[in-house]
Design an enzyme around this catalytic site. Structure first.
Site, PDB file in Angstrom:
ATOM      1  N   CYS A   7      44.113  -0.991  82.741  1.00 14.31           N
ATOM      2  CA  CYS A   7      43.501  -0.908  84.068  1.00 14.31           C
ATOM      3  C   CYS A   7      44.606  -0.949  85.108  1.00 14.31           C
ATOM      4  O   CYS A   7      45.760  -0.617  84.794  1.00 14.31           O
ATOM      5  CB  CYS A   7      42.441  -2.011  84.269  1.00 14.31           C
ATOM      6  SG  CYS A   7      43.075  -3.695  84.200  1.00 14.31           S
ATOM      7  N   ASN A  10      45.673  -5.464  85.116  1.00 13.44           N
ATOM      8  CA  ASN A  10      45.648  -6.183  83.828  1.00 13.44           C
ATOM      9  C   ASN A  10      45.258  -7.651  84.015  1.00 13.44           C
ATOM     10  O   ASN A  10      45.736  -8.530  83.297  1.00 13.44           O
ATOM     11  CB  ASN A  10      46.990  -6.058  83.079  1.00 13.44           C
ATOM     12  CG  ASN A  10      46.970  -6.533  81.626  1.00 13.44           C
ATOM     13  OD1 ASN A  10      47.968  -6.991  81.099  1.00 13.44           O
ATOM     14  ND2 ASN A  10      45.841  -6.444  80.968  1.00 13.44           N
ATOM     15  N   CYS A  12      41.672  -8.207  85.282  1.00 11.83           N
ATOM     16  CA  CYS A  12      40.198  -8.231  85.303  1.00 11.83           C
ATOM     17  C   CYS A  12      39.604  -7.397  84.164  1.00 11.83           C
ATOM     18  O   CYS A  12      39.097  -7.943  83.174  1.00 11.83           O
ATOM     19  CB  CYS A  12      39.657  -7.732  86.639  1.00 11.83           C
ATOM     20  SG  CYS A  12      40.148  -8.732  88.055  1.00 11.83           S
ATOM     21  N   ARG A  13      39.653  -6.085  84.293  1.00 14.55           N
ATOM     22  CA  ARG A  13      38.909  -5.246  83.346  1.00 14.55           C
ATOM     23  C   ARG A  13      39.550  -5.126  81.979  1.00 14.55           C
ATOM     24  O   ARG A  13      38.880  -5.320  80.949  1.00 14.55           O
ATOM     25  CB  ARG A  13      38.708  -3.843  83.948  1.00 14.55           C
ATOM     26  CG  ARG A  13      37.752  -3.832  85.116  1.00 14.55           C
ATOM     27  CD  ARG A  13      37.852  -2.557  85.903  1.00 14.55           C
ATOM     28  NE  ARG A  13      39.162  -2.424  86.531  1.00 14.55           N
ATOM     29  CZ  ARG A  13      39.572  -1.374  87.211  1.00 14.55           C
ATOM     30  NH1 ARG A  13      38.763  -0.334  87.327  1.00 14.55           N
ATOM     31  NH2 ARG A  13      40.759  -1.356  87.765  1.00 14.55           N
ATOM     32  N   SER A  14      40.844  -4.786  81.928  1.00 14.94           N
ATOM     33  CA  SER A  14      41.433  -4.565  80.595  1.00 14.94           C
ATOM     34  C   SER A  14      41.544  -5.852  79.771  1.00 14.94           C
ATOM     35  O   SER A  14      41.342  -5.796  78.554  1.00 14.94           O
ATOM     36  CB  SER A  14      42.752  -3.791  80.669  1.00 14.94           C
ATOM     37  OG  SER A  14      43.742  -4.465  81.393  1.00 14.94           O
ATOM     38  N   ASP A 123      35.922  -1.455  89.423  1.00 16.45           N
ATOM     39  CA  ASP A 123      36.900  -2.510  89.684  1.00 16.45           C
ATOM     40  C   ASP A 123      36.196  -3.689  90.365  1.00 16.45           C
ATOM     41  O   ASP A 123      35.664  -3.533  91.467  1.00 16.45           O
ATOM     42  CB  ASP A 123      37.988  -1.933  90.600  1.00 16.45           C
ATOM     43  CG  ASP A 123      39.119  -2.903  90.831  1.00 16.45           C
ATOM     44  OD1 ASP A 123      38.981  -4.095  90.473  1.00 16.45           O
ATOM     45  OD2 ASP A 123      40.150  -2.473  91.369  1.00 16.45           O
TER      46      ASP A 123
HETATM   47  P1  4NP Z   1      41.969  -4.858  87.265  1.00 13.36           P
HETATM   48  O1  4NP Z   1      41.563  -5.365  88.746  1.00 13.36           O
HETATM   49  O2  4NP Z   1      42.677  -3.555  87.449  1.00 13.36           O
HETATM   50  O3  4NP Z   1      40.654  -4.745  86.593  1.00 13.36           O
HETATM   51  O4  4NP Z   1      42.856  -5.946  86.691  1.00 13.36           O
HETATM   52  C1  4NP Z   1      42.481  -5.443  89.788  1.00 13.36           C
HETATM   53  C2  4NP Z   1      43.356  -6.495  89.833  1.00 13.36           C
HETATM   54  C3  4NP Z   1      44.250  -6.601  90.891  1.00 13.36           C
HETATM   55  C4  4NP Z   1      44.255  -5.646  91.893  1.00 13.36           C
HETATM   56  C5  4NP Z   1      43.375  -4.588  91.827  1.00 13.36           C
HETATM   57  C6  4NP Z   1      42.484  -4.485  90.772  1.00 13.36           C
HETATM   58  N1  4NP Z   1      45.143  -5.763  92.986  1.00 13.36           N
HETATM   59  O5  4NP Z   1      45.098  -4.912  93.881  1.00 13.36           O
HETATM   60  O6  4NP Z   1      45.959  -6.709  93.024  1.00 13.36           O
END
Ligand code: 4NP
Length: 155
Positions: A7, A10, A12-14, A123
Site C-alpha cells: 500500500c 505500510n 494500515c491496509r497492507s 485508504d
Molecule cells: P496505508 O495508509 O497506505 O494503508 O498504510 C496510509 C498511511 C499513511 C499515509 C497515507 C495512507 N500517510 O499519508 O502518511
C-alpha cells in the site's frame, strides 16, 4: 511462494492484509506460502501499524502489533513471486518502479475479489473507524478467494 502486500504507508491496509493472510494460511495448512508487506512511500518506515489498524485487526482476531513498516525495494521485484497492491495509485506506482527483467508478478489484491466492481481497498488513514472495518472485510474476502485459487493450482 512469497507474496507481498503493498500500500502507500505500510501502516494500515497492507499490514492488515498481511496479518489476515498469515492467519488464514496457517489455519489452512498452506505452509509453502510466506507473506510480507511494504509501502510505496517511506513515510512510516520502522513504525508499527497505525493504532486503529491494530485495534480493528485485533477485534477480528488478527495480530498486527508486531509488524514493522518497510518500503518496497527493487530487490522485492526479484525476491517476491507476487506483489499485490491495494489501490490504483499503488498499482501504478509499483508498475512504474518495476524493472524490465523483474520476476515478480504485480496484481491488484482485488483481482481476486468476487465483486468485479470492487477494485480498490479504500485508504482509511484520514477517515473514521468504520474505514478500518471495511478494510478487514474486503481483505478477508479477497484473501480467501486468492488462497483457494493458489491452492487449487498446487494440487
Ligand atoms: P496505508 O495508509 O497506505 O494503508 O498504510 C496510509 C498511511 C499513511 C499515509 C497515507 C495512507 N500517510 O499519508 O502518511
Amino acid at each position: 511462494m512469497k507474496i507481498m502486500f503493498v500500500c502507500l504507508g505500510n501502516i494500515c491496509r497492507s499490514p492488515t492484509a498481511h496479518a489476515i493472510a498469515q492467519k488464514r494460511a496457517v489455519e489452512q495448512g498452506l505452509t509453502y506460502i510466506s507473506f510480507s508487506s511494504s509501502g510505496t512511500s517511506g513515510y512510516h518506515v520502522g513504525e508499527h501499524p497505525d493504532k486503529r489498524a491494530i485495534a480493528h485487526g485485533a477485534q477480528h482476531g488478527y495480530d498486527l502489533s508486531r509488524l514493522t513498516a518497510q518500503r518496497l525495494t527493487q530487490d522485492d521485484f526479484y525476491e517476491q513471486d507476487l506483489l499485490l497492491t491495494m489501490d490504483d495509485q499503488n498499482y501504478q506506482d509499483v508498475l512504474a518502479m518495476k524493472p524490465a527483467d523483474a520476476t515478480a508478478i504485480v496484481k491488484r489484491l482485488l483481482d481476486y475479489h468476487p465483486d468485479p466492481e470492487l477494485t480498490q481497498v479504500p485508504d482509511p488513514y484520514y477517515g473514521g473507524n468504520a474505514g478500518f472495518d471495511t478494510v478487514v472485510a474486503i481483505c478477508e474476502t479477497a484473501i480467501d478467494a486468492m488462497l483457494d485459487q493458489i491452492d487449487n493450482k498446487q494440487r
